[in-house]
Each structure stands twice: as structure tokens, then as C-alpha cells.
Design an enzyme around this catalytic site. Structure first.
Site, PDB file in Angstrom:
ATOM      1  N   SER A   1       0.840  -1.188   0.000  1.00 45.24           N
ATOM      2  CA  SER A   1       0.000   0.000   0.000  1.00 45.24           C
ATOM      3  C   SER A   1       0.876   1.240   0.000  1.00 45.24           C
ATOM      4  CB  SER A   1      -0.939  -0.005   1.215  1.00 45.24           C
ATOM      5  OG  SER A   1      -1.948   0.955   1.021  1.00 45.24           O
ATOM      6  N   GLU A   2       0.454   2.248  -0.765  1.00 42.36           N
ATOM      7  CA  GLU A   2       1.262   3.452  -0.985  1.00 42.36           C
ATOM      8  C   GLU A   2       1.752   4.097   0.308  1.00 42.36           C
ATOM      9  OE1 GLU A   2      -1.510   2.500  -2.581  1.00 42.36           O
ATOM     10  OE2 GLU A   2      -2.129   4.052  -3.986  1.00 42.36           O
TER      11      GLU A   2
END
Lengths: 235, 220
Positions: B50-51
């Protein structure tokens, strides 16, 4: 003896001038230095440029700073999210300038500023309207867009544990933009959930060495956001 | 109307999860892609990225075990699997931009037969769109798959000859999972690999704004 810890958020934010570029760490509400944002509202600096991933939600924190009319320009990747009513109202009324930057380009522009790099070529935005007006160059058969470093006068950071030297560790996804922004400002101000003795942090685990940090303020209230099993835990 | 049943969002996520090989590093965009996290069986070692700086996150926690410091890019609470790790945003996007992710699954407003994706702004005049990490992911991941309804709520095709919305990235999408079909993007064509039972080829073509070709293939 080095001691970067100050007693109050007001001391932590003293001297921020009108027109400053202020970076605010966090991703959504996680890792967002709420007490420092509140103190910035109290402190009164105006005409600010804010660099943050989001543009605030509800009427608190960054949204409250915007609502108080203190921000001229915001540089972010994701201004419109659930509850970003203050941003949307100000933007629609033409009272706030917006620069949209892809999230990875935003992080890298900040990293570059902290690392003394003036600019870099990235494949992100090639062939899109966000590349308009920017230099595009081919390397090894692939196109890249030139992006410039983005530094700040002040960075507001939330950490999990910090010592008086300014060494910081973060908690889980609370690290996000905080660790990068800490490197890119002339004055980096940390709101930490807990203070430890010098030597109390594992040197192998320190994410932000104290060289990047100028002021630290202990906000144990941040502990409220921690899950119960972590509240008593030492680092 | 022909007698067919479009896949639910959950069924689409389950269908996609079947095609992700063990060992891949995968980023899931907001919307239907997010549901894929809950559809991957725990015994299959796939690392979700996830970013906001986490690799190896797992399904949503039960309400008593929510950890407020642990969220995904959609700002939903998640869990961490054994072997998971945390890192800052610049490292997170080094993984993305540096070509280290095997796959990114994105939602889309439109996908073109050439693999262009538009998923961030609904018009060039959209004055305050939110791009987030979509452009970095589309440009940087080794593969880009799209998960989307086949048409808009109004019935307009989302698979088109040329995107009318502002692009997220040109020529990056290699596969599309809709609620009606699985399609590959090959040589500037939509190639249908699979359709929901009961759906006719003509009906699928009528809901797609570019020619569709039919070459059934089992994915390994």
C-alpha cells in the site's frame, strides 16, 4: 548538552514567518501532527504554502487552518476526499491555489530537496495533462518528465518515540510522509507520542536521525490514538 | 434480455484473486481492487503493498482489534501478516516507480483498446481532481490490471476505442476484469477470455465501445 525538546507547542512553533512553506506529515489522520497544526493556527502565521498529501477533512486540523484563511496555496496529491468540505468551498470560491502532484512525485520531490538534488526525471505523468509544460526527455527508449525538488521552511512531523537529540522512530503506517518531510525543511518540528532517554532507541531502528530534527515537543495525548496493548509498551 | 447474471463486486474480487500467482508483490487500488485483499486465501503467500508504507498487509481486522496506526491507501483499517514491513513514502514509491511490483490492480472510468487508462479526473476542466498515487502506479508497476463494472450505472461502455477522460497513463493495461467478462489487451484489441454464463457474444459487444475478439484461454 544538546536538548531539542521544548515544553510547549507554542515554543515549538515560535518564529514561523508569514509566507512560509510548511510541510505537514501524515496520510489521512494517521501520523498527522494535530497538536502542531492547532498550535500553528494559534501562532498566527499567514499567507502560507502548505505541502501535505491531503487537504484536511471536517473542520479540524488542516481544514481548520484553511478555514482560518491562513493558507494561500496548497500542494498535495489528494485534496478531495470524504469530508474535505473546507477545501472544496475555498477552492471553488477562488480563495486557495492548488497544485496537484502525483503522490510518488510529491514524495520524491521532497526527498530530493532533503538530499540536495535539484530535480529528477520520472515516468509518472508521461502522456497526461499533468505533464503539460514540463520538459520530457527520452532515456533508453522510454520517456520521462522533469520534476523539481520541493523543500520547505518548516516541517511538522508526528513521531512515535523520540529522544532529546531528535532521533525518531515511527509507528506502523504513521511513518508515511513524516520521515521524508523531516529531511526537507530548514526547521523540522516533531510532535512525539513518547520521549525516551538518549540511548533508549535501537540505533539500527532509528528512521529519522536527530541531524534532521530541530525541535521536539512531547504530546502524550497522541497515546490516545495507540491501541491499548501498545500504550504501556516501551520501545 | 438474455438470461445471465453479472458478477457481484465480491465475486469479481474472488475471480481476480484466483489469477494472482503465489509470490507476487501486488498493489490494490481503491474500489473493487481493495476487495481482493479479503479474497486471497491466507495460505497463499502474496504480499500486498500500500502506498502509505506497508508491505504484507492482510484483511480488515475484527472491530475489537482495530489498530489505528495501521491503514491502507484507502484509509481503511487493515492487519499485518507475518513478514510484513513498514517504510516511508519515498521508499514506498521507489517500489512502485522502480518496477518492483509484479502487479497493480486499478479501478477505471475508461480503458481503451490500446491499454490507456483514465481513472482520476472526469474532465480536463475538473478543477480539483485527486490523483493520489494512480499515475505512479500505472506508470511504474510491471503489470496493470483493471477491475471495473463493464458499463457505467447509466449503461455507457467503459471499454472504449479511445478514452475521453484525461489519461492516468497511456498503453499500460494488460488485462481487464469486469462484472461480465475477462479480457486481455493485446495488439490494440480487447480479447475476451471468459464471459459470465448465459451472456452472448453479441450482447457483450453491444456493451463495449470497441471491437471485441474471442479467444478463450485458461490462465495457469
Amino acid at each position: 548538552m544538546i536538548n531539542k525538546q521544548v515544553g510547549t507547542t507554542a515554543e515549538a512553533l515560535s518564529g514561523i514567518a508569514d509566507g512560509s512553506v510548511v510541510m505537514i506529515g501524515g496520510f489521512g489522520s494517521v501520523g498527522q501532527p494535530d497538536a502542531l497544526i492547532e498550535a500553528l493556527i494559534e501562532q498566527g502565521a499567514r499567507d502560507l504554502t502548505v505541502v501535505a498529501n491531503n487537504a484536511g477533512a471536517g473542520r479540524v486540523g488542516l481544514a481548520k487552518l484553511l478555514d482560518a484563511g491562513r493558507v494561500r496555496r496548497i500542494i498535495c496529491s489528494y485534496p478531495r476526499s470524504s469530508g474535505s468540505v473546507v477545501f472544496e468551498d475555498l477552492f471553488r470560491a477562488g480563495l486557495l491555489e492548488l497544485e496537484i502532484v502525483p503522490q510518488g512525485t510529491l514524495a520524491e520531490r521532497i526527498r530530493a530537496a532533503g538530499a540536495g538534488i535539484a530535480g529528477f526525471y520520472t515516468p509518472t505523468t508521461v502522456g497526461t495533462i499533468l505533464a503539460k509544460g514540463k520538459e520530457t526527455r527520452e532515456f533508453s527508449g522510454r520517456l520521462y518528465v522533469l520534476e523539481q525538488a520541493l523543500g520547505a521552511d518548516v516541517a511538522l512531523i508526528q513521531a512515535w518515540r523520540t529522544d532529546r537529540i531528535g532521533n525518531c522512530v515511527y509507528r506502523e503506517t504513521g511513518r508515511n510522509f513524516n520521515a521524508v518531510m523531516a529531511t526537507a525543511a530548514r526547521t523540522t518540528i516533531v510532535q512525539t507520542c513518547g520521549m525516551t532517554e538518549v540511548g533508549g532507541l535501537d540505533p539500527e531502528a532509528i528512521v529519522t536521525p536527530g541531524i534532521f530534527v530541530h525541535r521536539v515537543v512531547h504530546i502524550p495525548d497522541g497515546e490516545a490514538a495507540a491501541p491499548a496493548h501498545l500504550k504501556k509498551e516501551e520501545v | 434480455m438474455a438470461d445471465y447474471k453479472p458478477l457481484s463486486r465480491k465475486a469479481m474480487a474472488e475471480r481476480i484473486a484466483r489469477d494472482i500467482p503465489e509470490g507476487w508483490y501486488v498493489n490494490l487500488g481503491i474500489g473493487i481492487p481493495t476487495l481482493v485483499a479479503d479474497a486471497i486465501p491466507t495460505e497463499k503467500e502474496i504480499f500486498l503493498h500500500s502506498e502509505n508504507g506497508v508491505l504484507g498487509f492482510g484483511p480488515a481486522p475484527d472491530p475489537e482489534h482495530i489498530d489505528p496506526w495501521l491503514i491502507n491507501a484507502g484509509k481503511q483499517h487493515v492487519t499485518l501478516r507475518p513478514g510484513g514491513s513498514f517504510f516511508h513514502h519515498a521508499d514506498s514509491f521507489a517500489m512502485i516507480r522502480g518496477g518492483h511490483l509484479d502487479l497493480c490492480i486499478l479501478g477505471a472510468f475508461e480503458v481503451s483498446a490500446g491499454g490507456d487508462i483514465a481513472n482520476w479526473a472526469t474532465s480536463a476542466q475538473d478543477s480539483a481532481p485527486a490523483v493520489g498515487g494512480a499515475m505512479d502506479l500505472a506508470a511504474g508497476a510491471r503489470r496493470v490490471w483493471v477491475a471495473t463494472e463493464h458499463t457505467t450505472r447509466e449503461g455507457a461502455p467503459k471499454l472504449v476505442e479511445t478514452c475521453s477522460y484525461p489519461l492516468t497513463a497511456p498503453a499500460v493495461v494488460s488485462r481487464i476484469y469486469t462484472n461480465l467478462a475477462v479480457l486481455d489487451v493485446e495488439d490494440n484489441r480487447f480479447v475476451v477470455r471468459e464471459m459470465v454464463p448465459g451472456l452472448s457474444r453479441d450482447a457483450l459487444q453491444a456493451m463495449t465501445a470497441a471491437p471485441v475478439f474471442f479467444e478463450e484461454k485458461e490462465y495457469a
